[in-house]
Design a protein around this motif. Structure first.
Motif, PDB file in Angstrom:
ATOM      1  N   HIS A   6       0.874  -1.172   0.000  1.00 41.15           N
ATOM      2  CA  HIS A   6       0.000   0.000   0.000  1.00 41.15           C
ATOM      3  C   HIS A   6       0.908   1.218   0.000  1.00 41.15           C
ATOM      4  O   HIS A   6       1.545   1.511   1.010  1.00 41.15           O
ATOM      5  CB  HIS A   6      -0.931  -0.019   1.214  1.00 41.15           C
ATOM      6  CG  HIS A   6      -1.658  -1.320   1.342  1.00 41.15           C
ATOM      7  ND1 HIS A   6      -2.746  -1.625   0.557  1.00 41.15           N
ATOM      8  CD2 HIS A   6      -1.420  -2.409   2.109  1.00 41.15           C
ATOM      9  CE1 HIS A   6      -3.164  -2.847   0.868  1.00 41.15           C
ATOM     10  NE2 HIS A   6      -2.366  -3.346   1.799  1.00 41.15           N
ATOM     11  N   ASP A  64      -2.304  -0.338  -4.498  1.00 38.34           N
ATOM     12  CA  ASP A  64      -2.605  -1.346  -3.497  1.00 38.34           C
ATOM     13  C   ASP A  64      -2.487  -2.720  -4.145  1.00 38.34           C
ATOM     14  O   ASP A  64      -3.067  -2.954  -5.206  1.00 38.34           O
ATOM     15  CB  ASP A  64      -4.029  -1.171  -2.963  1.00 38.34           C
ATOM     16  CG  ASP A  64      -4.179   0.113  -2.166  1.00 38.34           C
ATOM     17  OD1 ASP A  64      -3.570   0.200  -1.089  1.00 38.34           O
ATOM     18  OD2 ASP A  64      -4.903   1.015  -2.619  1.00 38.34           O
ATOM     19  N   ASP A  66      -3.058  -6.628  -2.969  1.00 37.72           N
ATOM     20  CA  ASP A  66      -3.558  -7.503  -1.911  1.00 37.72           C
ATOM     21  C   ASP A  66      -3.656  -8.931  -2.413  1.00 37.72           C
ATOM     22  O   ASP A  66      -4.033  -9.164  -3.567  1.00 37.72           O
ATOM     23  CB  ASP A  66      -4.938  -7.036  -1.445  1.00 37.72           C
ATOM     24  CG  ASP A  66      -4.872  -5.694  -0.735  1.00 37.72           C
ATOM     25  OD1 ASP A  66      -4.166  -5.617   0.294  1.00 37.72           O
ATOM     26  OD2 ASP A  66      -5.505  -4.726  -1.197  1.00 37.72           O
TER      27      ASP A  66
END
Length: 82
Positions: A6, A64, A66
């Motif tokens: 992030h 970001d 993930d």
């Protein structure tokens, strides 16, 4: 992969960059840009391959990355000016 990546990198607006991502482990990870960059939805498989995404930097950018559900491993990334 509970932390992911992030970041809000310091990029020069309007310049082109190359984002290189790799994941070592199992499963995959998803890359999300804010604001959304057209055509930039990217999946990174955790098989040690390198995924390259070219971006033209907007005024500000958040990246970001993930892990998908059940993914495990480590993500490496690098941004280079083109």
């Amino acid at each position: 992969m509970t932390d992911g990546i992030h970041t809000e990198p310091s990029l020069s607006e309007g310049k082109s960059y190359r984002l290189n991502l790799t994941c070592v482990g199992s499963g995959s990870a998803q890359v999300k840009f804010t604001p959304t960059i057209k055509g930039a939805k990217t999946t990174v498989p955790c098989d040690q391959s390198v995924v390259e995404q070219r971006i033209a930097a907007p005024k500000s950018l958040r990246i970001d990355v993930d892990g998908a559900k059940g993914a495990t491993g480590v993500i490496g990334w690098q941004i280079d000016a083109t």
